[in-house]
Design a protein around this motif. Structure first.
Motif, mmCIF file in Angstrom:
data_model
loop_
_atom_site.group_PDB
_atom_site.id
_atom_site.type_symbol
_atom_site.label_atom_id
_atom_site.label_comp_id
_atom_site.label_asym_id
_atom_site.label_seq_id
_atom_site.Cartn_x
_atom_site.Cartn_y
_atom_site.Cartn_z
ATOM 1 N N HIS A 174 13.692 20.647 1.610
ATOM 2 C CA HIS A 174 12.614 21.623 1.772
ATOM 3 C C HIS A 174 12.696 22.701 0.673
ATOM 4 O O HIS A 174 13.763 23.084 0.218
ATOM 5 N N GLY A 175 11.521 23.132 0.259
ATOM 6 C CA GLY A 175 11.450 24.132 -0.794
ATOM 7 C C GLY A 175 11.444 23.558 -2.197
ATOM 8 O O GLY A 175 11.166 24.265 -3.155
ATOM 9 N N HIS A 176 11.750 22.260 -2.317
ATOM 10 C CA HIS A 176 11.765 21.594 -3.622
ATOM 11 C C HIS A 176 10.565 20.651 -3.729
ATOM 12 O O HIS A 176 10.197 19.984 -2.764
ATOM 13 N N VAL A 177 9.981 20.611 -4.914
ATOM 14 C CA VAL A 177 8.879 19.694 -5.159
ATOM 15 C C VAL A 177 9.440 18.315 -5.487
ATOM 16 O O VAL A 177 10.260 18.183 -6.402
ATOM 17 N N LEU A 178 9.023 17.305 -4.740
ATOM 18 C CA LEU A 178 9.498 15.938 -4.937
ATOM 19 C C LEU A 178 8.339 15.087 -5.461
ATOM 20 O O LEU A 178 7.286 15.017 -4.827
ATOM 21 N N SER A 179 8.538 14.463 -6.600
ATOM 22 C CA SER A 179 7.493 13.638 -7.197
ATOM 23 C C SER A 179 7.339 12.332 -6.413
ATOM 24 O O SER A 179 8.249 11.909 -5.689
ATOM 25 N N LYS A 180 6.193 11.677 -6.600
ATOM 26 C CA LYS A 180 5.975 10.393 -5.934
ATOM 27 C C LYS A 180 7.028 9.378 -6.364
ATOM 28 O O LYS A 180 7.536 8.610 -5.533
ATOM 29 N N SER A 181 7.365 9.355 -7.653
ATOM 30 C CA SER A 181 8.335 8.370 -8.131
ATOM 31 C C SER A 181 9.709 8.618 -7.528
ATOM 32 O O SER A 181 10.418 7.671 -7.166
ATOM 33 N N ALA A 182 10.093 9.893 -7.404
ATOM 34 C CA ALA A 182 11.398 10.211 -6.796
ATOM 35 C C ALA A 182 11.414 9.808 -5.330
ATOM 36 O O ALA A 182 12.421 9.305 -4.823
ATOM 37 N N ILE A 183 10.298 10.030 -4.638
ATOM 38 C CA ILE A 183 10.204 9.645 -3.226
ATOM 39 C C ILE A 183 10.276 8.129 -3.083
ATOM 40 O O ILE A 183 10.966 7.601 -2.210
ATOM 41 N N LEU A 184 9.572 7.422 -3.943
ATOM 42 C CA LEU A 184 9.605 5.954 -3.897
ATOM 43 C C LEU A 184 11.021 5.440 -4.092
ATOM 44 O O LEU A 184 11.484 4.548 -3.372
ATOM 45 N N ASP A 185 11.734 5.991 -5.074
ATOM 46 C CA ASP A 185 13.096 5.546 -5.354
ATOM 47 C C ASP A 185 14.010 5.779 -4.163
ATOM 48 O O ASP A 185 14.826 4.922 -3.808
ATOM 49 N N ARG A 186 13.878 6.940 -3.529
ATOM 50 C CA ARG A 186 14.801 7.316 -2.449
ATOM 51 C C ARG A 186 14.454 6.632 -1.127
ATOM 52 O O ARG A 186 15.343 6.183 -0.406
ATOM 53 N N VAL A 187 13.162 6.560 -0.797
ATOM 54 C CA VAL A 187 12.752 6.055 0.521
ATOM 55 C C VAL A 187 12.478 4.561 0.501
ATOM 56 O O VAL A 187 12.873 3.832 1.411
ATOM 57 N N TRP A 188 11.801 4.087 -0.537
ATOM 58 C CA TRP A 188 11.434 2.665 -0.612
ATOM 59 C C TRP A 188 12.425 1.843 -1.438
ATOM 60 O O TRP A 188 12.496 0.642 -1.304
ATOM 61 N N GLY A 189 13.195 2.496 -2.309
ATOM 62 C CA GLY A 189 14.195 1.783 -3.105
ATOM 63 C C GLY A 189 13.719 1.527 -4.526
ATOM 64 O O GLY A 189 12.527 1.461 -4.814
ATOM 65 N N TYR A 190 14.708 1.387 -5.424
ATOM 66 C CA TYR A 190 14.407 1.225 -6.842
ATOM 67 C C TYR A 190 13.641 -0.065 -7.139
ATOM 68 O O TYR A 190 12.920 -0.149 -8.132
ATOM 69 N N ASP A 191 13.808 -1.073 -6.294
ATOM 70 C CA ASP A 191 13.177 -2.358 -6.576
ATOM 71 C C ASP A 191 11.823 -2.514 -5.892
ATOM 72 O O ASP A 191 11.270 -3.607 -5.824
ATOM 73 N N PHE A 192 11.264 -1.413 -5.368
ATOM 74 C CA PHE A 192 9.956 -1.476 -4.722
ATOM 75 C C PHE A 192 8.903 -1.856 -5.752
ATOM 76 O O PHE A 192 8.781 -1.237 -6.802
ATOM 77 N N GLY A 193 8.118 -2.885 -5.459
ATOM 78 C CA GLY A 193 7.153 -3.382 -6.436
ATOM 79 C C GLY A 193 5.727 -2.991 -6.158
ATOM 80 O O GLY A 193 4.813 -3.435 -6.869
ATOM 81 N N GLY A 194 5.494 -2.153 -5.134
ATOM 82 C CA GLY A 194 4.126 -1.787 -4.782
ATOM 83 C C GLY A 194 3.602 -0.607 -5.588
ATOM 84 O O GLY A 194 4.228 -0.146 -6.536
ATOM 85 N N GLU A 195 2.437 -0.104 -5.179
ATOM 86 C CA GLU A 195 1.805 1.017 -5.860
ATOM 87 C C GLU A 195 2.319 2.340 -5.285
ATOM 88 O O GLU A 195 2.655 2.427 -4.096
ATOM 89 N N ASP A 196 2.328 3.386 -6.151
ATOM 90 C CA ASP A 196 2.839 4.662 -5.669
ATOM 91 C C ASP A 196 1.882 5.367 -4.716
ATOM 92 O O ASP A 196 2.247 6.351 -4.075
ATOM 93 N N ASN A 197 0.638 4.834 -4.562
ATOM 94 C CA ASN A 197 -0.265 5.459 -3.598
ATOM 95 C C ASN A 197 0.171 5.209 -2.155
ATOM 96 O O ASN A 197 -0.383 5.798 -1.226
ATOM 97 N N ILE A 198 1.177 4.340 -1.950
ATOM 98 C CA ILE A 198 1.738 4.149 -0.610
ATOM 99 C C ILE A 198 2.313 5.463 -0.099
ATOM 100 O O ILE A 198 2.284 5.741 1.104
ATOM 101 N N VAL A 199 2.813 6.296 -1.013
ATOM 102 C CA VAL A 199 3.348 7.599 -0.613
ATOM 103 C C VAL A 199 2.236 8.451 -0.018
ATOM 104 O O VAL A 199 2.418 9.099 1.020
ATOM 105 N N GLU A 200 1.062 8.453 -0.646
ATOM 106 C CA GLU A 200 -0.069 9.230 -0.145
ATOM 107 C C GLU A 200 -0.448 8.781 1.264
ATOM 108 O O GLU A 200 -0.760 9.606 2.129
#
Length: 231
Positions: A174-200
């Motif tokens: 909290h209090g930190h801005v997390l980019s979509k790519s950083a969220i994808l890496d941490r939550v979905w994993g580095y090998d996630f092959g989908g689109e980053d709009n999944i975060v939205e």
């Protein structure tokens, strides 16, 4: 978010330094905070203690006679899932890079503030051993990582496994801005092959479940990512 004394009782910290005064200072401070503590004055003793004590966190001095901190760090990381915070009187960038490349999780130059070291220990526990914390309260949120339960303002949230991990990641940072790519890496994993709009899509679902219609809890930072504010 701080680690309570009750939570600290589950966490083992191994101190490794050839200076007795520093060991005594750290041991007294950490024991007073509730942590289980063991201490070693050289690398060989540290590795032997690690076998019997099974620490979660190791506070490791770099400059020691015989086996130095770099060697100890490398050996520890090969044997067990431990978080290593390295201490050194030397501030050269090369030393920091070497320690981190050997698996160190954090780095602090001497002299250091005990309050800052305690904060770094707590950060390592939250990031690497969240199961030791059980239920943690952060502002209006309560999260029980073991039971996979999330509450917001005392209301239990019905979350999918991915929603749980995403909200946990946002709240713990909290209090930190997390980019979509950083969220994808941490939550979905580095090998996630989908689109980053999944975060939205998942952010939208979380806002619905938080009744965050005005986006005051999960804020969109245009062109940067998302930030959770503790409101």
């Amino acid at each position: 978010m701080t680690v309570s004394a009750k939570q600290a009782q589950r966490i083992k910290v191994l101190l490794v330094d050839d200076e007795p005064n520093i060991l005594q200072f750290l041991e007294l401070g950490l024991v007073n905070e509730g942590y289980k503590v063991a201490a070693a004055q050289d690398g060989q003793e540290a590795l032997s203690l690690a076998e019997s004590f099974s620490p979660h966190i190791v506070i490791l001095d770099v400059m020691m006679p015989g086996m130095d901190g770099f060697e100890v760090c490398s050996a520890l990381k090969k044997e067990r899932p431990v978080a290593v915070i390295m201490l050194t009187a030397r501030e050269e960038i090369e030393d920091r890079v070497k320690g981190l490349s050997l698996g160190a999780d954090d780095y602090m130059p001497k002299p250091f503030s005990f309050a800052e070291l305690l904060a770094r220990i707590q950060a390592r526990v939250r990031n690497q051993f969240p199961h030791l914390l059980e239920e943690v309260t952060i502002g209006p949120f309560s999260v029980d990582a073991a039971r996979k339960e999330f509450r917001f303002r005392e209301r239990e949230l019905d979350l999918s496994p991915t929603e749980f991990e995403l909200l946990k990641h946002l709240v713990f940072h909290h209090g930190h801005v997390l980019s979509k790519s950083a969220i994808l890496d941490r939550v979905w994993g580095y090998d996630f092959g989908g689109e980053d709009n999944i975060v939205e899509v998942y952010i939208r679902s979380l806002r619905d479940k938080l009744q965050d219609r005005d986006h005051k809890v999960i804020r969109t930072i245009r062109g940067a990512g998302y930030r959770v504010d503790l409101v």
